[in-house]
Write a protein that holds these residues in place. Structure first.
Motif, PDB file in Angstrom:
ATOM      1  N   LYS A  16       0.808  -1.227   0.000  1.00 27.33           N
ATOM      2  CA  LYS A  16       0.000   0.000   0.000  1.00 27.33           C
ATOM      3  C   LYS A  16       0.841   1.278   0.000  1.00 27.33           C
ATOM      4  CE  LYS A  16      -1.022   0.094   5.020  1.00 27.33           C
ATOM      5  NZ  LYS A  16      -0.248  -1.088   5.439  1.00 27.33           N
ATOM      6  N   ARG A  17       2.106   1.165   0.407  1.00 28.45           N
ATOM      7  CA  ARG A  17       2.977   2.347   0.379  1.00 28.45           C
ATOM      8  C   ARG A  17       3.177   2.878  -1.050  1.00 28.45           C
ATOM      9  NH1 ARG A  17       8.329   1.943   4.070  1.00 28.45           N
ATOM     10  NH2 ARG A  17       7.568   0.277   5.411  1.00 28.45           N
ATOM     11  N   PHE A  18       2.916   2.019  -2.035  1.00 33.01           N
ATOM     12  CA  PHE A  18       3.060   2.447  -3.428  1.00 33.01           C
ATOM     13  C   PHE A  18       1.728   2.875  -4.056  1.00 33.01           C
ATOM     14  CE2 PHE A  18       6.800  -0.423  -2.989  1.00 33.01           C
ATOM     15  CZ  PHE A  18       7.793   0.501  -3.306  1.00 33.01           C
ATOM     16  N   ASP A  19       0.660   2.867  -3.275  1.00 31.58           N
ATOM     17  CA  ASP A  19      -0.664   3.163  -3.844  1.00 31.58           C
ATOM     18  C   ASP A  19      -0.736   4.522  -4.542  1.00 31.58           C
ATOM     19  OD1 ASP A  19      -1.597   0.723  -3.070  1.00 31.58           O
ATOM     20  OD2 ASP A  19      -2.910   1.450  -1.459  1.00 31.58           O
ATOM     21  N   ASP A  20       0.001   5.506  -4.032  1.00 32.59           N
ATOM     22  CA  ASP A  20      -0.069   6.850  -4.614  1.00 32.59           C
ATOM     23  C   ASP A  20       0.829   7.050  -5.834  1.00 32.59           C
ATOM     24  OD1 ASP A  20      -1.913   7.575  -2.722  1.00 32.59           O
ATOM     25  OD2 ASP A  20      -0.427   8.406  -1.334  1.00 32.59           O
ATOM     26  N   ASN A  21       1.858   6.192  -5.967  1.00 35.13           N
ATOM     27  CA  ASN A  21       2.816   6.459  -7.056  1.00 35.13           C
ATOM     28  C   ASN A  21       3.385   5.190  -7.711  1.00 35.13           C
ATOM     29  OD1 ASN A  21       4.411   5.515  -5.010  1.00 35.13           O
ATOM     30  ND2 ASN A  21       5.858   7.199  -5.013  1.00 35.13           N
ATOM     31  N   ARG A  22       2.632   4.099  -7.631  1.00 34.52           N
ATOM     32  CA  ARG A  22       3.123   2.815  -8.145  1.00 34.52           C
ATOM     33  C   ARG A  22       3.530   2.895  -9.615  1.00 34.52           C
ATOM     34  NH1 ARG A  22      -0.813   0.161  -6.487  1.00 34.52           N
ATOM     35  NH2 ARG A  22       0.149  -0.608  -4.565  1.00 34.52           N
ATOM     36  N   ASP A  23       2.613   3.349 -10.466  1.00 32.30           N
ATOM     37  CA  ASP A  23       2.898   3.378 -11.900  1.00 32.30           C
ATOM     38  C   ASP A  23       4.015   4.360 -12.240  1.00 32.30           C
ATOM     39  OD1 ASP A  23       1.146   1.382 -12.820  1.00 32.30           O
ATOM     40  OD2 ASP A  23      -0.557   2.721 -12.564  1.00 32.30           O
ATOM     41  N   GLU A  24       3.999   5.480 -11.570  1.00 32.34           N
ATOM     42  CA  GLU A  24       5.045   6.487 -11.789  1.00 32.34           C
ATOM     43  C   GLU A  24       6.421   5.911 -11.415  1.00 32.34           C
ATOM     44  OE1 GLU A  24       6.225  10.667  -9.623  1.00 32.34           O
ATOM     45  OE2 GLU A  24       4.142   9.993  -9.449  1.00 32.34           O
ATOM     46  N   THR A  25       6.477   5.210 -10.274  1.00 40.59           N
ATOM     47  CA  THR A  25       7.736   4.620  -9.800  1.00 40.59           C
ATOM     48  C   THR A  25       8.226   3.554 -10.774  1.00 40.59           C
ATOM     49  OG1 THR A  25       7.062   5.005  -7.506  1.00 40.59           O
ATOM     50  CG2 THR A  25       8.843   3.428  -7.844  1.00 40.59           C
ATOM     51  N   LEU A  26       7.341   2.650 -11.163  1.00 41.77           N
ATOM     52  CA  LEU A  26       7.748   1.562 -12.062  1.00 41.77           C
ATOM     53  C   LEU A  26       8.111   2.067 -13.457  1.00 41.77           C
ATOM     54  CD1 LEU A  26       5.254  -1.198 -10.902  1.00 41.77           C
ATOM     55  CD2 LEU A  26       7.743  -1.301 -10.735  1.00 41.77           C
ATOM     56  N   ALA A  27       7.388   3.063 -13.946  1.00 40.59           N
ATOM     57  CA  ALA A  27       7.660   3.591 -15.292  1.00 40.59           C
ATOM     58  C   ALA A  27       9.071   4.169 -15.406  1.00 40.59           C
ATOM     59  CB  ALA A  27       6.628   4.649 -15.657  1.00 40.59           C
TER      60      ALA A  27
END
Length: 255
Positions: A16-27
């Protein structure tokens, strides 16, 4: 760091720590020289989530399974469901499985039961395993010796003797941010002794960020700090460490 690529052998981008920026982080991962990430399931729903991520990003792969902390008296072992999920081409391992006696030993028997069942399943499916071992070194080693799986002991925290036993069986040792901590003397000694060909780099993201990001949310790009520390310990270049460990991940997980 030169042009060597990072392969993160263990992450939890479903957290859940990545809920706000998951796609941005992985991209952003490819521009940070990250060529691969294995996202590990901890139960059926996170295993499915990992597969979803793997289908969305070409460089993400999935591991499926029950983490020991997901196992209690009410947990049903859904073997057929795991077999069905393993049929996906992006699934490369059974994991994260194992034993955790750190928080609670109430369900020790259940944990051992699930661990053995998943090792048997991995053997049936001819898949490697990603093993979690926290404060359960004796039981973990005994069970691993019994089943002799292909795989890795993730976030290794055992003794130098245990590390020797693990690599003697042809398995790998997972090393992450902890090796950069000032109090990681034991792990430093282990990294010094065992061959680089038996080490996998990992984050356990969002947990265990290396120095200088300790305490912050971890991500795969931070593996470069782990590689730098291992290079220093083993008197190698960071590129040599990244090159060999990335090859190790691809070899073990048949990528």
């Amino acid at each position: 760091m030169g042009n060597a690529y990072i392969f993160d052998s263990h992450a939890h981008y479903d957290d859940k720590r990545f809920d706000d920026n998951r796609d941005e982080t992985l991209a952003k991962m490819p521009e940070n020289n990250v060529c691969g990430i294995i996202n590990c399931g901890t139960d059926i729903s996170t295993s499915e989530f990992s597969i979803g991520l793997a289908q969305k990003y070409p460089f993400v792969f999935a591991a499926i399974g029950y983490h020991p902390e997901s196992v209690d008296d009410n947990t049903v072992f859904e073997k057929e469901k795991l077999i069905e999920l393993a049929d996906n081409k992006k699934v490369v391992a059974i994991g994260e499985i194992g034993l955790d006696y750190y928080w609670d030993t109430t369900f020790k028997a259940n944990q051992i039961d699930f661990f053995k069942k998943q090792l048997e399943l991995a053997r049936e499916l001819n898949l490697p395993v990603i093993i979690h071992d926290r404060d359960a070194h004796g039981d973990t080693l005994e069970i691993v010796k019994q089943y002799k799986p292909k795989g890795v002991l993730h976030c290794f925290s055992g003794s130098i003797e245990m590390a020797r036993e693990i690599i003697k069986m042809g398995m790998y040792i997972g090393v992450g941010g902890v090796v950069t901590f000032k109090n990681s003397k034991k792990l430093t000694e282990i990294v010094k002794e065992i061959p680089l060909e038996r080490i996998l780099l990992e984050t356990d993201a969002p947990y265990l960020s290396p120095e200088p990001y300790r305490g912050k949310t971890n991500n795969s790009a931070y593996i470069k700090f782990v590689a730098e520390k291992i290079a220093e310990i083993k008197n190698l270049t960071t590129d040599e460490v990244l090159s060999v460990t990335t090859k190790n991940v691809k070899t073990l997980f048949n990528i």
